[in-house]
Design an enzyme around this catalytic site. Structure first.
Site, PDB file in Angstrom:
ATOM      1  N   ASP A   1       0.823  -1.207   0.000  1.00  0.00           N
ATOM      2  CA  ASP A   1       0.000   0.000   0.000  1.00  0.00           C
ATOM      3  C   ASP A   1       0.863   1.266   0.000  1.00  0.00           C
ATOM      4  O   ASP A   1       1.761   1.416   0.825  1.00  0.00           O
ATOM      5  CB  ASP A   1      -0.882  -0.050   1.256  1.00  0.00           C
TER       6      ASP A   1
ATOM      7  N   HIS B   1      -4.182   4.194   6.412  1.00  0.00           N
ATOM      8  CA  HIS B   1      -3.113   3.745   5.504  1.00  0.00           C
ATOM      9  C   HIS B   1      -1.726   3.964   6.104  1.00  0.00           C
ATOM     10  O   HIS B   1      -1.521   4.860   6.932  1.00  0.00           O
ATOM     11  CB  HIS B   1      -3.223   4.467   4.170  1.00  0.00           C
TER      12      HIS B   1
END
Length: 536
Positions: free
Chosen positions: A175, A348
Site C-alpha cells: 500500500d 493507511h
C-alpha cells in the site's frame, strides 16, 4: 478501484474487485468499475476471487464481475457480510459460493496456497495475503497501517509476516496511499480524547458524520455516548446497513437501549442524543447534507448543534464540503473538523509503517501499489533511500502493466489497455464509454440537430435543411450562421453519390461530416451532431 490478476500457467486469481467514483458523475454516472472484458480470455482459468477487505474500492465491483464470471469468493466474515448485502440487491446471493475465512486460515487453489493474515486498517476484519506460488511467495498487503491498539479486534499480525520474511519472500505488493507522509499513522484509539472533549463541551445535540465503513470510529462514538449518557440515532442508508451487519456479526458492542429511532429523538432533550450520520463528503443525497439544506425526515440542523466531520476530505470534494460547512454555519451550528481537533486518523501506512512492513517481510522485490503515481514513486524513493533496497529491485507499475516474476527477476513484459465501465445512478445498469463521452461532449460543446426532408419520388430536397443548435459556441439566430450552414448542407446533398442517396445511414454520416467540417472551420466548436433524414 483495485483489482489485481495473479496468474501461473493456466490458473488465475482475482485479488479484490473494487469500484471508483469518477469525474463523469455529473453525466448520469454513479460509479465506475473495471472493464472486465480483459478477463473474458481467461474465463476458464479463473479459480477464485480473494477479497482483502470490504471498502468499496476493493469490493464494490464484485456483483458486476460475478454476473460475467461466477467463481467462488473468499473473504472475512465482515467483508462477506457487506458482499452479501450487495449480492442480494443484484439478485445473486443464492447463486454464488462464498467462503468465510479466519486469520491464519490457509487455502490451496491449484498452484496457489493463500494464508490470510490479520491486518489493521480503518475498517475491521481485514487481511494481508501470503500467496505461495511455484516461483516464490508474494505478500499482498491490501490496505493497512501498523495499529497495535485497534478499537475492535486484534492488532496487525507482524509475527506471521516476519515468519514469511525468514522463509523468503519473492515480492511485496505494498500500500502506497500515505507514502508521502512521514512518521507513523496514529492508532484508531488516538481520536478518543478529542471525542471525549467534544462530548463534555457540547450542550446541545451532537451530529457525527463519518465514513459508514469506519467501524472502529462508530464504536468510539457509541462508547463515548454511553460515557456521557447520550443515546445514538443512526441515519443514512449505508450507515444503518453497516451498523446492522457489524452488530449482527458481533463486531460492535452496543449496550441495550443505546440505539434509538428518529421518532424517539423528537421526545428527547438535546443533550441526550447523538446522531451518527452519512454525508462526510457532502453527498447531496446523504443525511447530513439534507439536514443542512432542508429537512431530513423531520430533522434539520439547528442553532446550538455541534457537527463533527470525522473523516478526511477525499480529493475532488473540497468545494462541495466547503459549501456544506457554509450551510451548517448559516444554521447556527458549531462545526468541528479534522483541522481543528484530532477526530480522524488515516487507515493507511505512513513512511514508518512502510518501514516496519518491509523490514518484517524482507522481500526480494518491492512493488508499490494502491495510490497515484506520485505516491508509488515516493514509496520507491523511501525504501530505496532509507531501507537500502536497490532501485532495480523496486518495480513501479501502472494500470494495465503485466509484471512477470520467474523467481530471480521481475520485469514488466506487456501492457494491456484497461478501460472503465460506468454504472448509472440506479446502481444496476452499465453505461457504454462512448455514451458517457457523447454526454461529456454535449456538455462542453453543445448539440446540433440536422433535419433533412427528402421527396421520396424525386429524391430532391423538399425544403431547406433545418439546423437546430443548443449550447454551441459561435452559433446564434442573428449572425447568419444558420443560413450559411443550410446552404452548405443543400450543396453537399446535391453532390451526394447515388450510393449515399440510396442508403440513409451513409447519407446521414456524409452530411454529418460536412456540417462538422463547416462548424469547426467557422467557429472552432466540436458539437455532437445528430442528423435526421425524413422522407415524404
Amino acid at each position: 478501484m483495485n483489482c489485481t490478476l495473479m496468474r501461473y500457467g493456466d490458473e488465475m486469481l482475482v485479488l479484490d474487485c473494487g469500484m471508483g467514483f469518477p469525474e463523469e458523475s455529473v453525466y448520469g454516472v454513479d460509479v465506475c468499475i473495471p472493464d472486465f472484458e480483459i478477463l473474458e480470455q481467461y474465463r476458464e482459468e479463473i479459480t477464485a476471487i480473494i477479497l482483502t477487505h470490504g471498502h468499496e474500492d476493493h469490493l464494490g465491483a464484485l456483483p458486476y464481475l460475478l454476473k460475467k464470471i461466477n467463481v467462488p469468493v473468499y473473504a472475512s466474515h465482515f467483508t462477506l457480510g457487506l458482499a452479501e448485502s450487495k449480492l442480494d440487491e443484484h439478485g445473486l446471493l443464492g447463486d454464488v459460493l462464498l467462503h468465510r475465512v479466519e486469520p491464519r486460515d490457509v487455502v490451496t487453489l491449484g498452484s496457489f496456497t493463500i494464508e490470510f493474515i490479520r491486518a489493521s486498517h480503518s475498517l475491521i476484519d481485514c487481511f494481508h495475503l501470503a500467496i505461495k506460488t511455484p516461483v516464490g511467495t508474494i505478500i499482498h498487503t491490501g490496505d493497512y497501517k501498523v495499529d497495535e491498539t485497534p478499537v475492535i479486534g486484534e492488532p496487525i499480525d507482524l509475527r506471521t509476516l516476519r515468519r514469511y520474511g525468514q522463509d523468503g519472500v519473492l515480492a511485496l505488493l505494498s500500500d502506497s496511499t500515505n507514502a508521502t507522509v512521514p512518521g507513523r499513522t496514529p492508532s484508531e484509539r488516538a481520536v478518543i480524547p478529542a471525542f471525549e472533549e467534544i462530548f463534555a463541551e457540547a450542550k446541545g445535540r451532537i451530529i457525527v458524520a463519518a465514513f459508514a465503513s469506519s467501524i472502529h470510529r462508530l464504536q468510539i462514538v457509541l462508547d463515548v455516548a454511553q460515557q456521557f449518557d447520550r443515546k445514538v440515532c443512526v441515519l443514512g442508508r449505508s450507515m444503518q446497513k453497516n451498523v446492522e451487519i457489524a452488530d449482527r456479526l458481533g463486531y460492535l458492542d452496543i449496550h441495550d437501549g443505546m440505539l434509538v429511532s428518529i421518532n424517539d429523538t423528537k421526545l428527547m432533550a438535546d443533550h441526550e442524543v447523538v446522531f451518527l450520520v452519512t454525508g462526510s463528503q457532502a453527498e447531496p443525497r446523504a443525511a447530513l447534507y439534507q439536514m443542512a439544506t432542508q429537512i431530513y425526515k423531520g430533522l434539520t440542523i439547528e442553532e446550538g448543534d455541534t457537527v463533527v466531520l470525522s473523516a478526511r476530505i477525499i480529493p475532488g470534494n473540497e468545494r462541495a464540503i466547503s459549501k456544506l460547512i457554509g450551510f451548517i454555519y448559516k444554521k447556527g451550528a458549531n462545526i468541528i473538523e479534522e483541522k481543528r481537533r484530532l477526530i480522524h486518523v488515516s487507515g493507511h501506512a505512513s513512511q514508518e509503517d512502510i518501514r516496519i512492513m518491509t523490514e518484517a517481510v524482507r522481500p526480494k522485490f518491492v512493488v508499490p501499489i494502491h495510490g497515484e503515481y506520485r505516491m508509488l514513486f515516493r514509496h520507491k524513493e523511501f525504501v530505496k533511500n532509507h531501507l537500502d533496497i536497490p532501485e532495480e529491485r523496486i518495480i513501479l507499475i501502472e494500470n494495465g502493466d503485466v509484471l512477470e516474476f520467474d523467481g530471480e527477476r521481475a520485469a514488466v513484459v506487456d501492457r494491456r489497455e484497461v478501460k472503465r465501465t460506468f454504472i448509472d445512478d440506479t446502481g444496476f445498469e452499465e453505461i457504454e464509454y462512448e455514451t458517457v463521452r457523447e454526454r461529456k461532449k454535449m456538455a462542453y460543446e453543445g448539440i446540433v440537430t440536422l433535419v433533412v426532408t427528402v421527396n421520396s419520388a424525386s429524391g430532391e430536397l423538399e425544403t431547406a435543411p433545418r439546423i437546430i443548435a443548443h449550447g454551441v459556441r459561435g452559433i446564434d439566430g442573428t449572425n447568419g450562421f444558420i443560413k450559411s450552414a443550410q446552404a452548405v448542407i443543400a450543396d453537399s446533398f446535391s453532390k451526394a453519390s447515388p450510393v449515399q442517396l440510396a442508403d440513409d445511414t451513409l447519407l446521414k454520416e456524409y452530411l454529418r461530416l460536412e456540417l462538422k467540417r463547416f462548424i469547426q472551420t467557422q467557429t472552432g466548436s466540436r458539437p455532437v451532431i445528430t442528423p435526421v433524414i425524413q422522407k415524404i
